[in-house]
Design an enzyme around this catalytic site. Sequence first.
Site, PDB file in Angstrom:
ATOM      1  N   ARG A 111     -12.739  14.434  -5.274  1.00 53.33           N
ATOM      2  CA  ARG A 111     -11.603  14.679  -6.184  1.00 53.33           C
ATOM      3  C   ARG A 111     -10.393  13.792  -5.881  1.00 53.33           C
ATOM      4  O   ARG A 111      -9.444  13.753  -6.651  1.00 53.33           O
ATOM      5  CB  ARG A 111     -11.192  16.160  -6.117  1.00 53.33           C
ATOM      6  CG  ARG A 111     -12.042  17.020  -7.023  1.00 53.33           C
ATOM      7  CD  ARG A 111     -11.623  18.465  -6.933  1.00 53.33           C
ATOM      8  NE  ARG A 111     -12.140  19.109  -5.731  1.00 53.33           N
ATOM      9  CZ  ARG A 111     -11.675  20.263  -5.245  1.00 53.33           C
ATOM     10  NH1 ARG A 111     -10.677  20.870  -5.835  1.00 53.33           N
ATOM     11  NH2 ARG A 111     -12.205  20.786  -4.163  1.00 53.33           N
ATOM     12  N   GLN A 154     -22.664  13.794  10.520  1.00 56.12           N
ATOM     13  CA  GLN A 154     -23.428  14.752   9.724  1.00 56.12           C
ATOM     14  C   GLN A 154     -24.079  13.945   8.608  1.00 56.12           C
ATOM     15  O   GLN A 154     -23.396  13.456   7.707  1.00 56.12           O
ATOM     16  CB  GLN A 154     -22.486  15.823   9.137  1.00 56.12           C
ATOM     17  CG  GLN A 154     -23.233  16.926   8.413  1.00 56.12           C
ATOM     18  CD  GLN A 154     -22.308  17.850   7.632  1.00 56.12           C
ATOM     19  OE1 GLN A 154     -21.210  17.457   7.230  1.00 56.12           O
ATOM     20  NE2 GLN A 154     -22.761  19.062   7.396  1.00 56.12           N
ATOM     21  N   GLY A 209     -22.908  22.198   4.573  1.00 47.37           N
ATOM     22  CA  GLY A 209     -22.009  23.326   4.794  1.00 47.37           C
ATOM     23  C   GLY A 209     -21.266  23.252   6.117  1.00 47.37           C
ATOM     24  O   GLY A 209     -21.601  22.460   6.994  1.00 47.37           O
ATOM     25  N   ASN A 252      -9.180  33.311   3.986  1.00 43.94           N
ATOM     26  CA  ASN A 252      -9.570  32.524   5.148  1.00 43.94           C
ATOM     27  C   ASN A 252      -8.930  31.136   5.058  1.00 43.94           C
ATOM     28  O   ASN A 252      -9.173  30.388   4.120  1.00 43.94           O
ATOM     29  CB  ASN A 252     -11.103  32.403   5.171  1.00 43.94           C
ATOM     30  CG  ASN A 252     -11.590  31.477   6.278  1.00 43.94           C
ATOM     31  OD1 ASN A 252     -10.899  31.261   7.272  1.00 43.94           O
ATOM     32  ND2 ASN A 252     -12.789  30.949   6.089  1.00 43.94           N
ATOM     33  N   ARG A 305      10.727  -4.786  10.234  1.00 43.23           N
ATOM     34  CA  ARG A 305       9.258  -4.734  10.235  1.00 43.23           C
ATOM     35  C   ARG A 305       8.753  -4.583  11.673  1.00 43.23           C
ATOM     36  O   ARG A 305       9.528  -4.663  12.622  1.00 43.23           O
ATOM     37  CB  ARG A 305       8.720  -5.991   9.564  1.00 43.23           C
ATOM     38  CG  ARG A 305       9.020  -6.019   8.050  1.00 43.23           C
ATOM     39  CD  ARG A 305       8.645  -7.341   7.436  1.00 43.23           C
ATOM     40  NE  ARG A 305       7.277  -7.725   7.755  1.00 43.23           N
ATOM     41  CZ  ARG A 305       6.823  -8.981   7.711  1.00 43.23           C
ATOM     42  NH1 ARG A 305       7.642  -9.967   7.370  1.00 43.23           N
ATOM     43  NH2 ARG A 305       5.580  -9.245   8.007  1.00 43.23           N
ATOM     44  N   ASN A 326      25.578 -14.907  17.157  1.00 41.94           N
ATOM     45  CA  ASN A 326      25.984 -14.642  15.783  1.00 41.94           C
ATOM     46  C   ASN A 326      25.131 -15.497  14.856  1.00 41.94           C
ATOM     47  O   ASN A 326      25.151 -16.718  14.941  1.00 41.94           O
ATOM     48  CB  ASN A 326      27.473 -14.980  15.625  1.00 41.94           C
ATOM     49  CG  ASN A 326      28.013 -14.413  14.326  1.00 41.94           C
ATOM     50  OD1 ASN A 326      27.346 -14.483  13.294  1.00 41.94           O
ATOM     51  ND2 ASN A 326      29.203 -13.859  14.377  1.00 41.94           N
ATOM     52  N   ALA A 360      24.964 -16.188   7.637  1.00 37.64           N
ATOM     53  CA  ALA A 360      24.280 -15.792   6.403  1.00 37.64           C
ATOM     54  C   ALA A 360      23.270 -16.851   5.984  1.00 37.64           C
ATOM     55  O   ALA A 360      23.527 -18.046   6.095  1.00 37.64           O
ATOM     56  CB  ALA A 360      25.313 -15.609   5.294  1.00 37.64           C
ATOM     57  N   ASN A 410       8.813 -19.754  10.785  1.00 36.76           N
ATOM     58  CA  ASN A 410       7.918 -19.424  11.889  1.00 36.76           C
ATOM     59  C   ASN A 410       6.456 -19.705  11.589  1.00 36.76           C
ATOM     60  O   ASN A 410       5.606 -19.541  12.448  1.00 36.76           O
ATOM     61  CB  ASN A 410       8.078 -17.944  12.258  1.00 36.76           C
ATOM     62  CG  ASN A 410       7.805 -17.014  11.090  1.00 36.76           C
ATOM     63  OD1 ASN A 410       8.047 -17.376   9.933  1.00 36.76           O
ATOM     64  ND2 ASN A 410       7.292 -15.836  11.360  1.00 36.76           N
TER      65      ASN A 410
END
Length: 459
Positions: A19, A79, A84, A175, A321, A365, A368, A374
């Site tokens: 589902r 399994q 079940g 349950n 990141r 520093n 901007a 890299n």
Amino acid sequence: MERNDRTLALVLAAGEGTRMRSARPKVLHQVAGLSLVGHALRAAGTAGFSNLAAVIGPDRPDVAAEIGRVAPGTAIFEQRERRGTAHAVLQARAAIAAGGGTLLVLFGDTPLVRPETMRALAAAAAEPGCAVAVMGFEAADPAGYGRLVTELGELVAIREHKDASEAERTIRLCNGGLMALNGEVALALLDAIRPDNAQNEFYLTDCVALARARGYRAQVVLAPEEEAMGVNDRVQLAACEAILQRRLREAHLRAGVTMIAPETVFLSLDTEIGRDTVIEPHVVIGPGVRIAAGAVIHAFSHLEGAIVGEGASVGPFARLRPGADLGTGAKVGNFVEIKNADLGAGAKVSHLTYLGDATIGAEANIGAGTITCNYDGFNKFRTEIGAHAFIGSNSALVAPVTIGAGAFVGSGSVITEDVPADALALGRGRQTVKPGWAVTFRARPENAAKTKARTPKGG
Ligand code: UD1
Ligand code: CA
């Protein structure tokens, strides 16, 4: 919590999860930055259980790898056929037989069970005369759940919805799926289960009636309905996420973190935040983030796999990141992306910058528009910037490259060679100025007519 090696915590994770409508197995879908199966294993670990096992579907190296990542040392069983919950448990027969203590069965798609509830179940099943303890809850809508059938307050059986009579279907005590079995009788009970029911499956829930028939007691440990919430589709996945986020926000608020609009902050299960740190609205914190005390994460920032030092300032609109490591008092401003880079104490990267695979010294520093280049399309290279260095705006630092301590880089430079400490490096075309050139240019016959036409009226 106290360690408990006498309990084998077994996570069932072999379900197909059709589902979910997904190419990924259900238990690998994530909430709060961790896979569903990871939640079950982590909660078991927090509860103090170190003896862990899991049952997974056939040919699922991805599920096995995730289990190994979250809880190394977990014994994994396959399994091959889905027959079940009891059949699934029995795939771990070798671990159960070796255990001898309590067997605690957890579901890999039920991520909200608290460690406290797990411990209460294990403790109840270990009480003298008791063979089974079941996590019960009062369901707002019990349809689909197994019903807990009681007589004089004692749990006598669990009836699956599909097998229940009309009268049994009115029972609201359900349950939650989790179950603890007394290790001495667990295998005898499990081996006695037969698939004679509506679904022709081996129901783990049959343990209750079988234990009673052998003279043992079965107990119910009540939990809030929220904890029983399972994930079968993406609507439930989103509902679990919402509950977990609410829990995480509350825990951090109580621990001394300020959030101005907590409902807009998204956290991960492993997020660590120090006291007096302020998280502004609309911040997303993915897995692996540690933020020290007294920091500020300004609005609209996105962090994952990052460390933020004491008193550091991040954002607004910053992206940290994996491998970003900000020192004490460092500042990362708007539209800055940092990946796999260490920023020394007090270093400033205030605007519009990409720093990747870099080491930035204390108090440096970064102007901007600075970019660490890299990547050459094949390999990644490092940029080293010394303490107190000053990188002028709009510089491209072509790695591998080292800028010495206290050095200056003139703005607009493309730096391809190392810069010694305290040097000034200029890597840009030299400016030339030609006085009066524009007058001559405009006076050219082909330009003169257009210049007149362009001159604004009255100007
Ligand atoms: C189960 C309980 C039900 C309870 C409900 C709570 C049984 C028989 N029923 O029903 O009483 O109210 O959980 O959510 O236990 N799994 C396997 N292999 C299998 C079958 C299941 O690994 O062959 C795993 C699933 O991946 C899942 C868990 O066992 O994690 C529960 O299986 P599911 O089929 O969802 O059980 P329910 O029908 O929901
Ligand atoms: Ca289920």
